[in-house]
Design an enzyme around this catalytic site. Structure first.
Site, PDB file in Angstrom:
ATOM      1  N   ASP A 107       0.848   3.507   4.467  1.00 38.01           N
ATOM      2  CA  ASP A 107      -0.263   4.227   3.853  1.00 38.01           C
ATOM      3  C   ASP A 107      -1.277   4.697   4.886  1.00 38.01           C
ATOM      4  OD1 ASP A 107      -1.050   1.632   4.450  1.00 38.01           O
ATOM      5  OD2 ASP A 107      -1.856   1.174   2.461  1.00 38.01           O
ATOM      6  N   PHE A 119     -13.874   3.268   4.787  1.00 37.89           N
ATOM      7  CA  PHE A 119     -12.888   2.459   4.079  1.00 37.89           C
ATOM      8  C   PHE A 119     -12.532   3.173   2.777  1.00 37.89           C
ATOM      9  CE2 PHE A 119     -11.070  -0.890   1.550  1.00 37.89           C
ATOM     10  CZ  PHE A 119     -10.252  -1.519   2.476  1.00 37.89           C
ATOM     11  N   VAL A 120     -11.251   3.532   2.663  1.00 38.74           N
ATOM     12  CA  VAL A 120     -10.821   4.330   1.509  1.00 38.74           C
ATOM     13  C   VAL A 120      -9.918   3.515   0.577  1.00 38.74           C
ATOM     14  CG1 VAL A 120     -11.017   6.553   2.689  1.00 38.74           C
ATOM     15  CG2 VAL A 120      -8.870   5.264   2.846  1.00 38.74           C
ATOM     16  N   ASP A 153      -4.941   2.317  10.979  1.00 36.08           N
ATOM     17  CA  ASP A 153      -6.379   2.176  11.229  1.00 36.08           C
ATOM     18  C   ASP A 153      -6.559   1.762  12.702  1.00 36.08           C
ATOM     19  OD1 ASP A 153      -9.118   1.775  10.811  1.00 36.08           O
ATOM     20  OD2 ASP A 153      -8.879  -0.161   9.869  1.00 36.08           O
ATOM     21  N   LYS A 181      -6.685   6.973  10.698  1.00 36.87           N
ATOM     22  CA  LYS A 181      -8.096   6.805  11.063  1.00 36.87           C
ATOM     23  C   LYS A 181      -8.144   6.708  12.579  1.00 36.87           C
ATOM     24  CE  LYS A 181     -10.010   3.918   7.633  1.00 36.87           C
ATOM     25  NZ  LYS A 181     -10.593   2.588   7.341  1.00 36.87           N
ATOM     26  N   ARG A 193      -5.656   0.525  -6.557  1.00 38.73           N
ATOM     27  CA  ARG A 193      -4.409   1.148  -6.092  1.00 38.73           C
ATOM     28  C   ARG A 193      -3.947   2.264  -7.019  1.00 38.73           C
ATOM     29  NH1 ARG A 193      -2.301  -2.193  -2.034  1.00 38.73           N
ATOM     30  NH2 ARG A 193      -2.526  -4.424  -2.330  1.00 38.73           N
ATOM     31  N   GLY A 209       0.785  -1.239   0.000  1.00 39.21           N
ATOM     32  CA  GLY A 209       0.000   0.000   0.000  1.00 39.21           C
ATOM     33  C   GLY A 209       0.810   1.280   0.000  1.00 39.21           C
ATOM     34  N   ASP A 244      -5.948  -0.415  -1.520  1.00 34.46           N
ATOM     35  CA  ASP A 244      -6.755  -1.292  -2.364  1.00 34.46           C
ATOM     36  C   ASP A 244      -8.003  -1.794  -1.663  1.00 34.46           C
ATOM     37  OD1 ASP A 244      -5.271  -3.057  -0.542  1.00 34.46           O
ATOM     38  OD2 ASP A 244      -6.114  -4.668  -1.765  1.00 34.46           O
TER      39      ASP A 244
HETATM   40  P1  IMP Z   1      -4.574  -1.686  11.136  1.00 32.09           P
HETATM   41  O1  IMP Z   1      -3.750  -2.848  11.620  1.00 32.09           O
HETATM   42  O2  IMP Z   1      -6.034  -1.854  11.486  1.00 32.09           O
HETATM   43  O3  IMP Z   1      -4.040  -0.341  11.587  1.00 32.09           O
HETATM   44  O4  IMP Z   1      -4.591  -1.719   9.564  1.00 32.09           O
HETATM   45  C1  IMP Z   1      -3.495  -1.463   8.827  1.00 32.09           C
HETATM   46  C2  IMP Z   1      -3.648  -1.950   7.403  1.00 32.09           C
HETATM   47  O5  IMP Z   1      -4.993  -2.266   7.038  1.00 32.09           O
HETATM   48  C3  IMP Z   1      -3.210  -0.850   6.463  1.00 32.09           C
HETATM   49  O6  IMP Z   1      -1.807  -0.863   6.250  1.00 32.09           O
HETATM   50  C4  IMP Z   1      -4.007  -1.180   5.227  1.00 32.09           C
HETATM   51  O7  IMP Z   1      -3.323  -2.144   4.468  1.00 32.09           O
HETATM   52  C5  IMP Z   1      -5.279  -1.793   5.747  1.00 32.09           C
HETATM   53  N1  IMP Z   1      -6.355  -0.773   5.813  1.00 32.09           N
HETATM   54  C6  IMP Z   1      -6.886  -0.204   6.923  1.00 32.09           C
HETATM   55  N2  IMP Z   1      -7.835   0.680   6.616  1.00 32.09           N
HETATM   56  C7  IMP Z   1      -7.899   0.706   5.256  1.00 32.09           C
HETATM   57  C8  IMP Z   1      -8.708   1.458   4.320  1.00 32.09           C
HETATM   58  O8  IMP Z   1      -9.552   2.318   4.642  1.00 32.09           O
HETATM   59  N3  IMP Z   1      -8.475   1.173   3.009  1.00 32.09           N
HETATM   60  C9  IMP Z   1      -7.562   0.267   2.578  1.00 32.09           C
HETATM   61  N4  IMP Z   1      -6.788  -0.438   3.424  1.00 32.09           N
HETATM   62  C10 IMP Z   1      -6.962  -0.219   4.753  1.00 32.09           C
END
Ligand code: IMP
Length: 180
Positions: free
Chosen positions: A101, A153-154, A104, A132, A166, A45, A160
């Site tokens: 990228d 969700f973006v 979340d 986020k 992407r 990403g 992606d």
């Molecule tokens: P986390 O572990 O929940 O912080 O998620 C991290 C990973 O989830 C990011 O590096 C992305 O690959 C994916 N991700 C989280 N939110 C999004 C979104 O809104 N769009 C696309 N990928 C996301």
């Protein structure tokens, strides 16, 4: 039907992304002057972001990549992380900047930072294009943040959904029917 037909709303237009990335590059260049930082891009990403960010950095800097898999559904990560591709070099004594990228829930970055800390870098910071913050489950220190975004969700600019979208040059939200 083209990719553009699936878009509901553009959250961050291309020009806004690039203006902010120029600012981040200037800040990083000033903070890491004389430190020869190692930027670590998280595949896949962060590839578009780190490629643009690196071009805005005006001091000597190195580049490496890691690939990690985060188990979970297409739109939710579980915090169980596996390293699919490790760094090509050791980071002991290096000034490391992890470039991703989006943060979340923070579960992925939290795991990654713990893993990298155990390798004794001289310093370890995070640069995330998108934050986020309202979804955070683990505290993650983000030293360089592009944009805080709402709980949506973006896709686009490297992000992606199921491997697609992407290549869109902006950050956007897809029509609800696409996610179903
Ligand atoms: P986390 O572990 O929940 O912080 O998620 C991290 C990973 O989830 C990011 O590096 C992305 O690959 C994916 N991700 C989280 N939110 C999004 C979104 O809104 N769009 C696309 N990928 C996301």
């Amino acid at each position: 039907m083209g990719l553009l037909d699936d878009i509901d709303e553009v959250l961050i237009p291309e020009a806004t992304l690039h203006a902010r990335i120029r600012e981040l590059g200037a800040q990083i260049s000033s903070d890491y002057e004389g430190k020869d930082p190692l930027l670590i891009g998280i595949l896949t990403g962060a590839v578009l972001f780190i490629a643009d960010l690196l071009r805005q950095i005006t001091i000597p800097a190195h580049l490496d990549f890691m690939a990690i898999s985060s188990y979970g559904s297409a739109t939710e990560s579980s915090g169980v992380v596996r390293i699919l591709k490790d760094l090509n070099q050791t980071i002991e004594g290096r000034h490391v900047l992890v470039v991703d990228d989006i943060v979340d829930t923070g579960l992925t970055m939290d795991y990654l930072l713990e893993t990298l800390k155990a390798r004794y870098p001289a310093s370890l910071r995070v640069c995330a294009l998108l934050d986020k913050a309202s979804r955070r489950k683990r505290h993650v220190p983000i030293h360089y943040r592009g944009f805080e975004i709402p709980d949506k969700f973006v896709v686009g600019y490297g992000l992606d959904y199921g491997g697609t979208y992407r290549n869109l040059p902006f950050i956007c939200v897809l029509k609800p029917e696409v996610y179903r």
